[in-house]
Write an enzyme that holds these catalytic residues in place. Structure first.
Site, PDB file in Angstrom:
ATOM      1  N   SER A   1      -8.295 -60.017  12.074  1.00 50.88           N
ATOM      2  CA  SER A   1      -7.300 -60.727  11.271  1.00 50.88           C
ATOM      3  C   SER A   1      -5.876 -60.520  11.753  1.00 50.88           C
ATOM      4  O   SER A   1      -4.966 -61.236  11.337  1.00 50.88           O
ATOM      5  CB  SER A   1      -7.390 -60.250   9.814  1.00 50.88           C
ATOM      6  OG  SER A   1      -6.976 -58.889   9.720  1.00 50.88           O
TER       7      SER A   1
ATOM      8  N   CYS B   1      -5.420  -3.356   2.405  1.00 54.47           N
ATOM      9  CA  CYS B   1      -5.195  -3.393   3.844  1.00 54.47           C
ATOM     10  C   CYS B   1      -6.466  -3.522   4.692  1.00 54.47           C
ATOM     11  O   CYS B   1      -7.012  -4.603   4.821  1.00 54.47           O
ATOM     12  CB  CYS B   1      -4.389  -2.175   4.273  1.00 54.47           C
ATOM     13  SG  CYS B   1      -3.567  -2.420   5.881  1.00 54.47           S
TER      14      CYS B   1
ATOM     15  N   LYS C   1      -9.065   2.316  -2.177  1.00 56.56           N
ATOM     16  CA  LYS C   1      -9.361   1.650  -0.906  1.00 56.56           C
ATOM     17  C   LYS C   1     -10.764   2.025  -0.448  1.00 56.56           C
ATOM     18  O   LYS C   1     -11.182   3.186  -0.562  1.00 56.56           O
ATOM     19  CB  LYS C   1      -8.324   2.084   0.132  1.00 56.56           C
ATOM     20  CG  LYS C   1      -8.364   1.343   1.460  1.00 56.56           C
ATOM     21  CD  LYS C   1      -7.165   1.754   2.305  1.00 56.56           C
ATOM     22  CE  LYS C   1      -7.090   0.984   3.611  1.00 56.56           C
ATOM     23  NZ  LYS C   1      -5.869   1.322   4.387  1.00 56.56           N
TER      24      LYS C   1
ATOM     25  N   GLU D   1       0.836  -1.193   0.000  1.00 59.37           N
ATOM     26  CA  GLU D   1       0.000   0.000   0.000  1.00 59.37           C
ATOM     27  C   GLU D   1       0.881   1.257   0.000  1.00 59.37           C
ATOM     28  O   GLU D   1       1.857   1.349   0.759  1.00 59.37           O
ATOM     29  CB  GLU D   1      -0.869  -0.053   1.259  1.00 59.37           C
ATOM     30  CG  GLU D   1      -1.794   1.110   1.489  1.00 59.37           C
ATOM     31  CD  GLU D   1      -2.604   0.937   2.766  1.00 59.37           C
ATOM     32  OE1 GLU D   1      -3.578   1.682   2.943  1.00 59.37           O
ATOM     33  OE2 GLU D   1      -2.252   0.057   3.587  1.00 59.37           O
TER      34      GLU D   1
ATOM     35  N   TYR E   1     -17.275 -58.986  -3.080  1.00 57.45           N
ATOM     36  CA  TYR E   1     -18.696 -58.620  -3.083  1.00 57.45           C
ATOM     37  C   TYR E   1     -19.479 -59.641  -2.262  1.00 57.45           C
ATOM     38  O   TYR E   1     -19.349 -60.857  -2.442  1.00 57.45           O
ATOM     39  CB  TYR E   1     -19.211 -58.597  -4.519  1.00 57.45           C
ATOM     40  CG  TYR E   1     -20.552 -57.920  -4.672  1.00 57.45           C
ATOM     41  CD1 TYR E   1     -20.646 -56.541  -4.749  1.00 57.45           C
ATOM     42  CD2 TYR E   1     -21.729 -58.663  -4.732  1.00 57.45           C
ATOM     43  CE1 TYR E   1     -21.858 -55.909  -4.899  1.00 57.45           C
ATOM     44  CE2 TYR E   1     -22.950 -58.045  -4.875  1.00 57.45           C
ATOM     45  CZ  TYR E   1     -23.014 -56.671  -4.958  1.00 57.45           C
ATOM     46  OH  TYR E   1     -24.225 -56.050  -5.101  1.00 57.45           O
TER      47      TYR E   1
END
Length: 636
Positions: A355, A167, A114, A45, A476
């Site tokens: 498992s 800003c 601005k 700025e 499946y």
């Protein structure tokens, strides 16, 4: 460049009120940004004059010097291809405006004033400036030429739409960038002069990240740096580059040099998220903001080094603290999803196949936590081991140890004899390790679990994870089916970390040791016989490919709808130290082929909790015809 745009935030050393010296510094940084391949560069700025000129802002000499210096800067940088945006004061309609000037290749494109002027504490901008919202004209004359000016300007080149705010605009309840984003801006530039006070940088950092997320945009922030007056405040030249909630680059504070940071913004992914988020643009183009004016510019050719860091494991946070926090959050989501389901169906028992692998271990730990939350005895959880033709001593013993150490009811039901009888019934030789050989075992195990759940008035807890479902690596009506799947949206690369996290949070050393050994066990369905040493012979990743690659493909394919060529490009950069491009390409084609071919399994998934940005459930993130052709995706 696969939807990437290289942006830069620059903060030059400033000499207050020395416009020519300042523009020389700016021109030098423009050149450096150009060398790095930056296509868009934003400066702080009021950087041409300095932010701290105070009452000098109303001196005609300063305003004239600033104007001349701007024109010299535009001329000096005319060979540069980047879109540049600098800050300076302009007098218009008897008002002094704090503005951002966009220029490229020797031409001024437009000027954005601005909107919100801070006038509190150390800031007193209203003493000199007027809000751009008070401006009546839409043009400004500079040296005999008219240029567009206004808060309604956006700069567009192809898919890149640039909006600008200055800003304080960012700190307001409804920043101009929010309105610009809703009008199409996907890259926001912020020219700032934010001073340093304790804690402000952290707040600013979060503010920029949040605004980029709220706007689903890239956000480039450049603040005033060393050289500004130190009368009451100190500036350090903060620079940030953010994308959709993530800070991808930031500059170092507190040094005496010019600052320049560059990085790549993924415009392609931002556009994808905006398309998916149907609530993003509910306003018509005339609501709130009014009609915007589009200023065209030509985006420079992408020529710089690709800088964006591509995370090879996007599902797994790289920082330890964040990973711990993420694991705890995921585990709680899994747990409370199961708690709700148990309460709703008034189930007092659960059945789960154990498992000794990662997925079933995580599912068991979630189930134990859910039962503890409901004050249901852990003995009501039935952990079933079902050793088959490929079960190894390591996984079998780990399963037994885990069940016992958690005080869960153990049932040990070998499935070999049942499978041999089934082979006889269907005329299979019982030796050939084909799909029938493998799936017979998976379905036998599921039948046992389902029947035990019926017998004990309980629920079968599913163990399959997101990665397996994406690849269709499930039988499946076998391990594909359960009554509630707690792992259904957790990728394989994250499962291991979750198991390790549960281990680290265990007070019982025996359970902890078992969990850590499970986390180190190779991934396998153990459906084919072991080798002569009794160890795992059937390793999943040898068959379908590395899960870390598949999870990377899955993330970019589902989360952002990325095309295969882009996924390949990103994967090569993420895994350049581990896999060659041809290898990655081969596994990507495997992923795509399996993903499309196995949709029928995902179309009838059991319920399970969504825990992250991706779910493959047909009731959540993913709906696709089971007959969709993959041809257009694997031809790359």
């Amino acid at each position: 460049m696969y939807g990437f745009v290289k942006v830069a935030a620059a903060s030059p050393i400033i000499e207050v009120a020395n416009c020519r010296a300042n523009t020389n510094r700016i021109a030098s940084l423009v050149g450096q940004a150009e060398e790095r391949g930056a296509q868009i560069v934003v400066f702080p700025e009021l950087c041409i004059t300095g932010y701290t000129c105070m009452d000098l802002f109303v001196q005609k000499s300063l305003l004239e010097n600033a104007r001349r210096s701007l024109l010299e800067l535009v001329e000096t940088t005319k060979e540069c291809n980047a879109l540049c945006v600098v800050g300076m004061p302009f007098a218009v309609e008897n008002k002094l405006l704090n503005t951002a000037v966009a220029f490229q290749r020797g031409n001024i494109l437009g000027i954005v004033p601005k909107t919100y002027l801070p006038n509190y504490k150390e800031f007193q901008e209203m003493r000199w400036f007027t809000s751009g919202s008070k401006l009546r004209t839409g043009t400004i004359r500079i040296d005999g030429k008219d240029y567009p000016i206004g808060t309604d300007l956006m700069f567009k080149s192809g898919e890149v739409v640039v909006g600008i705010e200055i800003c304080e605009d960012l700190w307001t309840p409804v920043p101009p960038s929010s309105l610009l984003a809703m009008q199409g801006a996907n890259l926001i530039l912020n020219l700032s002069a934010s001073n340093e006070i304790i804690g402000k940088n952290q707040y600013l950092r979060s503010l920029i990240a949040q605004q980029s997320a709220r706007c689903i945009a890239g956000y480039v922030y450049a603040s005033a740096g060393f050289g500004e007056s130190s009368t009451d405040i100190v500036f350090t030249g903060k620079g940030f580059i953010a994308e959709n909630g993530v800070i991808v680059r930031e500059s170092e504070r507190f040094n005496l040099d010019d600052k320049l940071i560059t990085d790549d913004i993924n415009i392609d992914y931002l556009e994808h998220d905006r398309i998916r988020n149907t609530s993003f643009t509910p306003l018509s183009k005339h609501d709130i903001l009014g009609a915007v004016r589009i200023v065209p510019f030509e985006l420079a050719h992408y020529s710089g080094k690709f800088e964006r860091q591509i995370d090879p494991h996007p599902f797994v946070p790289s920082e330890d603290a964040m990973l711990r926090e993420r694991c705890e959050e995921i585990f709680n989501i899994q747990t409370f999803g199961l708690v709700k389901r148990l309460k709703h169906i008034k189930a007092k028992s659960a059945v789960i196949g154990i498992s000794g692998g990662l997925d079933s271990t995580l599912a068991l730990m979630v189930t134990v936590r859910a039962f503890d939350c409901l004050n249901i005895p852990r003995k009501n959880i039935i952990g079933v081991t079902m050793p088959g033709f490929g079960t190894t001593g390591r996984t079998y013993n780990n399963a037994l140890e885990l069940i016992k150490s958690l005080n869960v009811t153990l049932m040990d039901i070998p499935i070999k004899d049942a499978c041999i009888q089934h082979f006889k019934d269907i005329g299979h030789d019982g030796v050939t390790p084909d799909v029938t050989y493998e799936n017979t075992q998976a379905r036998e195990r599921t039948q046992i679990l389902m029947d035990l759940a019926n017998k004990h008035n309980g629920i079968v807890i599913g163990t399959g994870d997101l990665s397996e479902l994406a690849l269709g690596w499930a039988t499946y009506n076998g391990d594909h089916i359960s009554m509630y799947g707690v792992n259904v949206s957790i990728p394989k690369t994250l499962v291991r970390y979750l198991v390790e996290w549960t281990a680290k949070n265990m007070s019982d050393e025996k359970t902890k040791t078992t969990l850590l050994d499970i986390a180190r066990t190779p991934i396998s369905p153990e459906l084919t016989p072991t080798n002569e040493n009794g160890t795992i012979q059937q390793k999943t990743e040898d068959i379908v490919g590395p899960y870390e690659l598949h999870d990377f493909f899955l993330y970019h394919f589902m989360r952002f709808g990325a095309a295969p060529r882009k996924i390949l490009y990103l994967a090569v950069r993420a895994f350049n130290d581990r896999y060659k491009e041809e290898e990655i390409k081969t596994w990507l084609k495997v992923f795509l082929s399996r993903f499309f071919a196995q949709q029928f399994k995902r179309s009838c998934l059991p319920d399970g909790p969504k825990v992250g940005s991706i779910s493959i459930s047909p009731r959540s993130d993913w709906r696709m015809s089971s007959d969709t052709s993959v041809a257009e995706w694997i031809d790359f």
